[in-house]
Design an enzyme around this catalytic site. Structure first.
Site, PDB file in Angstrom:
ATOM      1  N   ARG A  29     -62.863  56.330 -25.541  1.00 59.52           N
ATOM      2  CA  ARG A  29     -64.048  57.189 -25.570  1.00 59.52           C
ATOM      3  C   ARG A  29     -64.928  56.774 -26.742  1.00 59.52           C
ATOM      4  O   ARG A  29     -64.494  56.802 -27.897  1.00 59.52           O
ATOM      5  CB  ARG A  29     -63.659  58.662 -25.725  1.00 59.52           C
ATOM      6  CG  ARG A  29     -64.891  59.572 -25.783  1.00 59.52           C
ATOM      7  CD  ARG A  29     -64.529  61.039 -25.688  1.00 59.52           C
ATOM      8  NE  ARG A  29     -64.203  61.613 -26.975  1.00 59.52           N
ATOM      9  CZ  ARG A  29     -65.092  62.173 -27.796  1.00 59.52           C
ATOM     10  NH1 ARG A  29     -66.370  62.234 -27.490  1.00 59.52           N
ATOM     11  NH2 ARG A  29     -64.697  62.689 -28.940  1.00 59.52           N
TER      12      ARG A  29
ATOM     13  N   HIS B 181     -73.409  61.967 -29.574  1.00 60.37           N
ATOM     14  CA  HIS B 181     -72.445  62.357 -30.603  1.00 60.37           C
ATOM     15  C   HIS B 181     -73.215  62.461 -31.928  1.00 60.37           C
ATOM     16  O   HIS B 181     -72.997  61.710 -32.862  1.00 60.37           O
ATOM     17  CB  HIS B 181     -71.291  61.347 -30.677  1.00 60.37           C
ATOM     18  CG  HIS B 181     -70.038  61.885 -31.313  1.00 60.37           C
ATOM     19  ND1 HIS B 181     -68.801  61.847 -30.708  1.00 60.37           N
ATOM     20  CD2 HIS B 181     -69.815  62.461 -32.518  1.00 60.37           C
ATOM     21  CE1 HIS B 181     -67.889  62.360 -31.515  1.00 60.37           C
ATOM     22  NE2 HIS B 181     -68.485  62.742 -32.624  1.00 60.37           N
TER      23      HIS B 181
ATOM     24  N   GLU C 283     -69.100  68.191 -28.928  1.00 56.59           N
ATOM     25  CA  GLU C 283     -69.029  69.352 -29.832  1.00 56.59           C
ATOM     26  C   GLU C 283     -70.384  69.994 -30.085  1.00 56.59           C
ATOM     27  O   GLU C 283     -70.912  69.995 -31.205  1.00 56.59           O
ATOM     28  CB  GLU C 283     -68.368  68.960 -31.158  1.00 56.59           C
ATOM     29  CG  GLU C 283     -66.927  68.542 -30.995  1.00 56.59           C
ATOM     30  CD  GLU C 283     -66.155  68.487 -32.307  1.00 56.59           C
ATOM     31  OE1 GLU C 283     -66.774  68.663 -33.369  1.00 56.59           O
ATOM     32  OE2 GLU C 283     -64.938  68.270 -32.253  1.00 56.59           O
TER      33      GLU C 283
ATOM     34  N   ASN D  43     -61.888  69.245 -27.802  1.00 52.86           N
ATOM     35  CA  ASN D  43     -61.546  68.726 -29.136  1.00 52.86           C
ATOM     36  C   ASN D  43     -60.922  69.868 -29.913  1.00 52.86           C
ATOM     37  O   ASN D  43     -61.493  70.961 -30.002  1.00 52.86           O
ATOM     38  CB  ASN D  43     -62.804  68.280 -29.893  1.00 52.86           C
ATOM     39  CG  ASN D  43     -63.427  67.030 -29.302  1.00 52.86           C
ATOM     40  OD1 ASN D  43     -62.935  66.491 -28.321  1.00 52.86           O
ATOM     41  ND2 ASN D  43     -64.512  66.581 -29.899  1.00 52.86           N
TER      42      ASN D  43
ATOM     43  N   TYR E  18     -58.393  70.822 -33.459  1.00 47.88           N
ATOM     44  CA  TYR E  18     -57.630  70.410 -34.651  1.00 47.88           C
ATOM     45  C   TYR E  18     -56.734  71.539 -35.152  1.00 47.88           C
ATOM     46  O   TYR E  18     -55.554  71.325 -35.375  1.00 47.88           O
ATOM     47  CB  TYR E  18     -58.595  69.922 -35.747  1.00 47.88           C
ATOM     48  CG  TYR E  18     -59.263  68.606 -35.337  1.00 47.88           C
ATOM     49  CD1 TYR E  18     -58.670  67.390 -35.648  1.00 47.88           C
ATOM     50  CD2 TYR E  18     -60.425  68.586 -34.584  1.00 47.88           C
ATOM     51  CE1 TYR E  18     -59.237  66.184 -35.241  1.00 47.88           C
ATOM     52  CE2 TYR E  18     -61.002  67.389 -34.170  1.00 47.88           C
ATOM     53  CZ  TYR E  18     -60.402  66.190 -34.504  1.00 47.88           C
ATOM     54  OH  TYR E  18     -60.949  65.003 -34.092  1.00 47.88           O
TER      55      TYR E  18
ATOM     56  N   GLU F  20     -60.248  64.908 -28.301  1.00 47.13           N
ATOM     57  CA  GLU F  20     -59.985  64.636 -29.717  1.00 47.13           C
ATOM     58  C   GLU F  20     -58.860  65.524 -30.205  1.00 47.13           C
ATOM     59  O   GLU F  20     -58.878  66.733 -29.986  1.00 47.13           O
ATOM     60  CB  GLU F  20     -61.198  64.953 -30.613  1.00 47.13           C
ATOM     61  CG  GLU F  20     -62.270  63.914 -30.616  1.00 47.13           C
ATOM     62  CD  GLU F  20     -63.408  64.244 -31.588  1.00 47.13           C
ATOM     63  OE1 GLU F  20     -63.163  64.892 -32.628  1.00 47.13           O
ATOM     64  OE2 GLU F  20     -64.535  63.834 -31.296  1.00 47.13           O
TER      65      GLU F  20
HETATM   66  C1  FCB Z   1     -64.857  66.262 -34.875  1.00 47.72           C
HETATM   67  C2  FCB Z   1     -65.940  65.258 -34.532  1.00 47.72           C
HETATM   68  C3  FCB Z   1     -65.556  63.827 -34.812  1.00 47.72           C
HETATM   69  C4  FCB Z   1     -64.749  63.714 -36.084  1.00 47.72           C
HETATM   70  C5  FCB Z   1     -63.583  64.682 -36.088  1.00 47.72           C
HETATM   71  C6  FCB Z   1     -62.685  64.587 -37.286  1.00 47.72           C
HETATM   72  O1  FCB Z   1     -65.434  67.494 -35.163  1.00 47.72           O
HETATM   73  O2  FCB Z   1     -66.275  65.331 -33.175  1.00 47.72           O
HETATM   74  O3  FCB Z   1     -66.744  63.073 -34.829  1.00 47.72           O
HETATM   75  O4  FCB Z   1     -65.569  63.863 -37.179  1.00 47.72           O
HETATM   76  O5  FCB Z   1     -64.081  65.981 -35.987  1.00 47.72           O
END
Ligand code: FCB
Length: 447
Positions: free
Chosen positions: A77, A121, A166, A289, A291, A348
């Site tokens: 990607r 992006h 995002e 995405n 985390y 992500e």
């Molecule tokens: C996300 C973004 C990506 C990168 C990661 C760590 O929010 O999409 O570009 O910065 O975090």
């Protein structure tokens, strides 16, 4: 050992984005973007750095494709830099810029790796920002014209498209909080940007659908559970409002056809007749995405009255530097499947680190990243067992790169990059990921 719940065609991948890896910011006719500008604004990036060279992917893309081949991934990607192909955002096309993505796409296909192309992006051409950028309703049309160019040029070879990456991060941080370009802090500008980006998404879907036969079109959303910081009752309302902004402001109108309630009231002045139908266009997949969860607190000094809160003390962090909650990831995947009823690709997931560096023997050991990836992969498998419709998983990121406001202080790569020389060294986590993919393929062959 329990058998894998993954589908036979489960897709493993890696993600990057143009401004974070390409470099070559002043080469072959590329125009400036709002991130070039932010990097040159005092306080815009913690270490005062920029993406002029970044990971030099523009010149080293062939080496990077070979690294992907070694990992065994099925997909890459990446994003197209709008200012590289349309240096002023519209009208005059830059052939040299278009050629770069031809080379990249052809190289990927030759290596048996599927190109997954993200149109946006975060690197809006500066020339469009000078005309109001996303606060200008015309920006949706400029985006649609850019999508036409990309669809016509690459649609014979690329079938997987994401309109945006995002939405809520770049609009909230760019227009309300000043953590990202263009660095505005103004409620009405933020509301306009949200609505116009949603219109641009809808227009982009229509363009891709009409110009690319067999296109599989999605959008990439950051979704993280929002929890109130412990302590004050007003943090509850702050969390509810941040949840609307962070998690719902884009997928709800795009997939369900309406804004969440608090936002709907605020955004009404900018909505014209027919807009919700323009935004809500059928898509084929949902890009997630994720985390970790985020914590909200009431803060009257901010644009919307909420700020970022602290995780409860003692939250597990496994040396990652931020709280690690794989269960929240599992729950998010289940929630998504129920709410939006689209196949989910995790576009992500991954983990940063400021310490990754070669040791005396030249090895880069990153045990914290392996722990993180292992826990999150386990959570994904649990979600699938529980009914989550997850079809693929992409690690952020293939390479150490320019991490927006954190500059080069955070390394997210499976592959270490020496930013002085461009040299690539796969980290221990790259070997872990390659083994994860290999084991899954082997199990698939046996089954
Ligand atoms: C996300 C973004 C990506 C990168 C990661 C760590 O929010 O999409 O570009 O910065 O975090």
């Amino acid at each position: 050992m329990p058998t894998s719940p993954l589908r036979r065609d489960f897709l493993w991948g890696v993600s990057t984005s143009a401004y974070q890896v390409e470099g070559a910011a002043h080469e072959d006719g590329r125009g400036p973007s709002i991130w070039d500008t932010r990097c040159r604004t005092k306080g815009g990036v913690v270490d005062g750095s920029n993406g002029d060279v970044a990971a030099d992917h523009y010149h080293r893309y062939a080496e990077d494709i070979a690294l992907m081949k070694d990992l065994g991934v099925g997909a890459y990607r990446f994003s197209v830099a709008w200012p590289r192909v349309l240096p002023r955002g519209r009208d005059v096309v830059n052939e040299a810029g278009l050629d770069f993505y031809d080379r990249l796409i052809d190289g990927l296909l030759a290596a048996g790796i599927e190109p997954w192309l993200t149109l946006y992006h975060w690197d809006l051409p500066q020339a469009l920002e000078d005309q109001g950028g996303w606060t200008n309703r015309d920006c949706a049309g400029w985006f649609a014209d850019y999508a036409v160019l990309v669809a016509r040029r690459y649609g014979d070879r690329v079938k997987r498209f994401a309109t945006f990456n995002e939405f809520s991060v770049f609009t909230l941080f760019g227009y309300a909080i000043n953590w990202a370009a263009p660095g505005v802090t103004d409620g009405p500008s933020h509301l306009r940007a949200i609505h116009h980006v949603n219109l641009a998404h809808g227009a982009g879907v229509d363009v891709l659908r009409s110009l690319v036969p067999g296109a599989l079109i999605g959008a990439i959303h950051n979704r993280q559970q929002v929890l109130p910081e412990h302590g004050r009752p007003e943090n509850e309302e702050a969390a509810a409002l941040l949840d609307e902004h962070w998690n719902l402001a884009f997928p709800d109108p795009q997939i369900l056809g309406y804004y969440p309630p608090r936002l709907a009231r605020a955004i009404e002045p900018y909505v014209q007749a027919g807009d919700m139908a323009r935004i809500c266009r059928p898509t084929d997949w949902f890009g997630l995405n994720h985390y970790g969860p985020i914590f909200a607190k009431a803060d009257p000094d901010t644009t919307w009255g909420f700020g970022w809160g602290e995780a409860p003390s003692g939250s597990p962090d496994y040396g990652v530097g931020w709280p690690v909650f794989p269960d929240a990831f599992r729950d998010e995947l289940l929630r998504l499947t129920r709410r939006y009823r689209l196949p989910v690709y995790i576009t992500e997931n991954g983990c940063g680190g400021s310490e990754d560096a070669p040791d005396a023997t030249g090895q880069v050991n990153d045990p914290h990243r392996i722990t993180y990836l292992r826990l999150y992969n386990q959570a994904m498998m649990d979600a699938i067992r529980g009914g989550g419709d997850v079809r693929g998983y992409f690690v952020w990121s293939l390479l150490d790169n320019f991490e927006w406001g954190s500059g080069y202080t955070q390394r997210f790569g499976l592959v270490h990059v020496d930013f002085a020389t461009g040299q690539r060294t796969p980290k221990a986590s790259a070997r872990w990921y390659a083994e994860r993919i290999r084991a899954q393929k082997e199990e698939r062959t046996r089954a």
